[in-house]
Design an enzyme around this catalytic site. Structure first.
Site, mmCIF file in Angstrom:
data_model
loop_
_atom_site.group_PDB
_atom_site.id
_atom_site.type_symbol
_atom_site.label_atom_id
_atom_site.label_comp_id
_atom_site.label_asym_id
_atom_site.label_seq_id
_atom_site.Cartn_x
_atom_site.Cartn_y
_atom_site.Cartn_z
ATOM 1 N N ASP A 107 79.087 10.894 52.556
ATOM 2 C CA ASP A 107 80.330 10.923 51.787
ATOM 3 C C ASP A 107 81.075 9.606 52.017
ATOM 4 O O ASP A 107 81.024 9.061 53.115
ATOM 5 C CB ASP A 107 81.216 12.077 52.260
ATOM 6 N N HIS A 163 76.492 11.870 58.356
ATOM 7 C CA HIS A 163 77.641 12.107 59.230
ATOM 8 C C HIS A 163 77.675 13.566 59.659
ATOM 9 O O HIS A 163 76.920 14.394 59.146
ATOM 10 C CB HIS A 163 78.955 11.698 58.556
ATOM 11 N N ASP A 184 78.809 20.498 56.137
ATOM 12 C CA ASP A 184 77.987 20.635 54.921
ATOM 13 C C ASP A 184 76.779 19.703 54.932
ATOM 14 O O ASP A 184 75.929 19.775 54.060
ATOM 15 C CB ASP A 184 78.828 20.435 53.648
ATOM 16 N N HIS A 185 76.690 18.837 55.936
ATOM 17 C CA HIS A 185 75.549 17.915 56.018
ATOM 18 C C HIS A 185 74.604 18.225 57.187
ATOM 19 O O HIS A 185 73.558 17.607 57.302
ATOM 20 C CB HIS A 185 76.057 16.467 56.118
#
Ligand SMILES: [Zn+2]
Ligand SMILES: [Zn+2]
Length: 277
Positions: free
Chosen positions: A180, A29, A33-34
């Protein structure tokens, strides 16, 4: 590669992971942070003179984030192609397949559209047991057929079942990645019976309410998914920085699913075939 956080390049150098081996990037997604490591990684690939296509599986909006940065940095075209593959956030889908592996995406339950990924190794043909070849004098012309499941008939007409003649040295393994997400039974079917499940466990039970509000999981949530899906082993990570020590999250998970481990930076986890299918 699955997701590409800010420190990805630094960690790849630290653990000697070759940049040229990365051909497919699966983005769960579009939270920072990804994905914050992507433009840095792509820039390094340009510097290294990469020629091969780079495939990115992601929400299609990622192009709005990446393309302007690439255009800003490189007025001319970069020396390799970036191929974007949009994910389906409503249902499970096969997104990639080659001789060795099939990759599926499936929807998770997060604040923005998010997918998990499942990697299924394709079964390899078993090996013939050398002593059996000798014992029954199996001719070369019959060997491939036996590996593919055929029985062997001896000259005097005895049928030797192929199960007696083969050994499966490379059982096909499977791995699923869920991050997540908050606890949601809808994706259990997509991770059922995998040998190894990575699942986020941002919080401990003391923050159960916060987990639900922020669409994240607790260690117990991750373990409940693992237990209900009948997976072989569970790895948890994505711990909130509020926990100086994540032992509490691990312990709570292990109460529900004992074969759980917490991930640390640099860990290498061997995927072992533990589930018989
Ligand atoms: Zn997120
Ligand atoms: Zn996250």
């Amino acid at each position: 590669m699955i997701d590409c956080g800010e420190g990805t390049q630094t960690q790849m150098r630290k653990y000697n992971i070759s940049f040229s081996k990365i051909n497919h990037i699966f983005i769960t997604h579009l939270h920072g942070d990804h994905i914050f490591g992507l433009i840095g990684l792509i820039s390094t690939m340009v510097l290294l003179g990469r020629k091969n296509d780079l495939h990115i599986f992601s929400a299609s909006e990622i192009q709005k984030y990446l393309n302007p940065q690439i255009q800003f940095l490189y007025a001319e075209v970069i020396p390799f192609r970036i191929v974007f593959h949009p994910l389906n956030f409503r249902k499970e889908q096969t997104i990639y397949e080659d001789k060795k592996v099939t990759v599926f995406s499936f929807p998770l339950s997060h604040r923005i559209p998010t997918c998990g990924f499942r990697f299924e190794e394709k079964p390899k043909l078993p090996n013939l047991i050398p002593e059996k070849i000798e014992e029954y004098q199996i001719p070369i012309r019959d060997r491939q057929r036996i590996k593919e499941g055929g029985d062997f008939v001896t000259e005097d007409g005895r049928i030797i079942p192929h199960t007696e003649l083969i050994i499966n040295k490379h059982p096909a393994r499977s791995f699923a990645f869920c991050s997540d997400t908050r606890f949601d039974e809808s994706y259990i079917a997509s991770v059922r019976n995998v040998d190894l499940l990575y699942h986020e466990a941002t919080f401990a039970e003391d923050n159960q309410k916060l987990a639900t509000e922020t669409y994240h999981s607790t260690g117990k949530d991750a373990a409940t998914i693992a237990k209900n899906a009948g997976v072989g082993k569970l790895i948890i990570g994505h711990f909130s920085s509020r926990y100086k020590d994540h032992t509490i999250i691990l312990k709570e998970a292990q109460c529900v699913f004992p074969n759980t481990e917490a991930i640390s930076e640099g860990d290498v986890i061997q995927i072992e075939r533990v589930i018989s299918r």
